[in-house]
Design an enzyme around this catalytic site. Structure first.
Site, PDB file in Angstrom:
ATOM      1  N   ARG A  62       0.711  -1.035   0.101  1.00  0.00           N
ATOM      2  CA  ARG A  62      -0.119   0.150   0.053  1.00  0.00           C
ATOM      3  C   ARG A  62       0.961   1.059   0.344  1.00  0.00           C
ATOM      4  O   ARG A  62       1.987   1.390   0.644  1.00  0.00           O
ATOM      5  CB  ARG A  62      -0.910  -0.027   1.233  1.00  0.00           C
ATOM      6  CG  ARG A  62      -1.833  -1.036   1.335  1.00  0.00           C
ATOM      7  CD  ARG A  62      -3.086  -0.931   0.470  1.00  0.00           C
ATOM      8  NE  ARG A  62      -3.540   0.263   0.212  1.00  0.00           N
ATOM      9  CZ  ARG A  62      -4.932   0.680   0.692  1.00  0.00           C
ATOM     10  NH1 ARG A  62      -5.482  -0.434   0.932  1.00  0.00           N
ATOM     11  NH2 ARG A  62      -5.257   1.853   0.362  1.00  0.00           N
ATOM     12  N   GLY A  67       6.773   0.616   5.659  1.00  0.00           N
ATOM     13  CA  GLY A  67       7.539  -0.301   4.736  1.00  0.00           C
ATOM     14  C   GLY A  67       7.657   0.250   3.339  1.00  0.00           C
ATOM     15  O   GLY A  67       8.716   0.193   2.695  1.00  0.00           O
ATOM     16  N   CYS A  68       6.341   0.216   2.806  1.00  0.00           N
ATOM     17  CA  CYS A  68       6.250   0.637   1.423  1.00  0.00           C
ATOM     18  C   CYS A  68       6.887   2.078   1.215  1.00  0.00           C
ATOM     19  O   CYS A  68       7.416   2.258   0.041  1.00  0.00           O
ATOM     20  CB  CYS A  68       4.935   0.787   0.945  1.00  0.00           C
ATOM     21  SG  CYS A  68       3.872  -0.827   1.096  1.00  0.00           S
ATOM     22  N   THR A  69       6.784   3.067   2.035  1.00  0.00           N
ATOM     23  CA  THR A  69       7.317   4.246   2.053  1.00  0.00           C
ATOM     24  C   THR A  69       9.082   4.319   1.952  1.00  0.00           C
ATOM     25  O   THR A  69       9.672   4.760   1.199  1.00  0.00           O
ATOM     26  CB  THR A  69       6.893   5.443   3.075  1.00  0.00           C
ATOM     27  OG1 THR A  69       5.673   5.366   2.738  1.00  0.00           O
ATOM     28  CG2 THR A  69       7.900   6.508   3.021  1.00  0.00           C
ATOM     29  N   ALA A  72      10.208   2.450  -1.340  1.00  0.00           N
ATOM     30  CA  ALA A  72      10.048   3.455  -2.455  1.00  0.00           C
ATOM     31  C   ALA A  72      11.209   4.474  -2.438  1.00  0.00           C
ATOM     32  O   ALA A  72      11.672   4.735  -3.208  1.00  0.00           O
ATOM     33  CB  ALA A  72       8.611   3.982  -2.547  1.00  0.00           C
TER      34      ALA A  72
END
Length: 177
Positions: A62, A67-69, A72
């Site tokens: 998401r 974690g995704c930030t 990225a």
């Protein structure tokens, strides 16, 4: 009786957990599954758009989660090195175009984010997680060679180390070209 109920619940939970994972991830040497999805600017992008380049196709759960930030931003910080090695970076999640646009703007992401809102492409790459009421993408990365074949697979990729793993593998693979 309580232990029997706990054991039954554990077995049922395990079976439901196993059923939530869709598809089998392609392996190195396999042809990369095709896709056509909108990016954060609503432009349709296909696997064929990246022919003759290395492609880092990473799936993530998401936008705007910790974690995704982190992942990225690690790809953002490694982007110049990756492009110097002839690679494009593309992130894929089930979030919509508007969320991708806001996420890319907020963190100054210089690469494409594709909206796989139905999770179809994530399923083709063995990266869909169906939790009943909603789907998310599992954190898997695929390094695709310029001929459209899977060169490396990173299952359950590390949010902090994945970009460096890809760089290291690209260096190794480019020596063989």
């Amino acid at each position: 009786m309580t232990w029997l109920a706990i054991a039954a619940a554990a077995v049922i939970g395990f079976l439901l957990w196993r059923m939530a994972f869709a598809g089998i991830a392609p392996k190195p040497g396999d042809a990369a599954p095709g896709f056509t999805l909108p990016d954060q600017g609503s432009t349709m992008r296909s696997l064929a758009d990246f022919r003759d380049k290395w492609l880092v196709l990473y799936f993530y759960p998401r936008d705007d989660t910790p974690g995704c930030t982190r992942q990225a931003c690690a790809f953002r910080d490694a982007w110049r090195t990756l492009t110097a090695l002839g690679a494009e970076v593309v992130g894929v999640s089930v979030d919509n175009v508007a969320r991708h646009f806001a996420f890319a703007e907020r963190f100054d992401l210089p690469f494409l984010l594709l909206a796989d809102t139905g999770g179809v492409v994530a399923s083709r790459y063995g990266s869909a997680l169906n939790l009943g009421l909603f789907k998310i993408a599992r954190r898997n990365t695929f390094l695709i060679d310029p001929r459209g074949r899977i060169a490396r697979v990173y299952l359950s990729a590390s949010t902090s180390r994945n970009s460096q793993q890809v760089i290291d593998d690209l260096h190794e693979l480019k020596k063989r070209e």
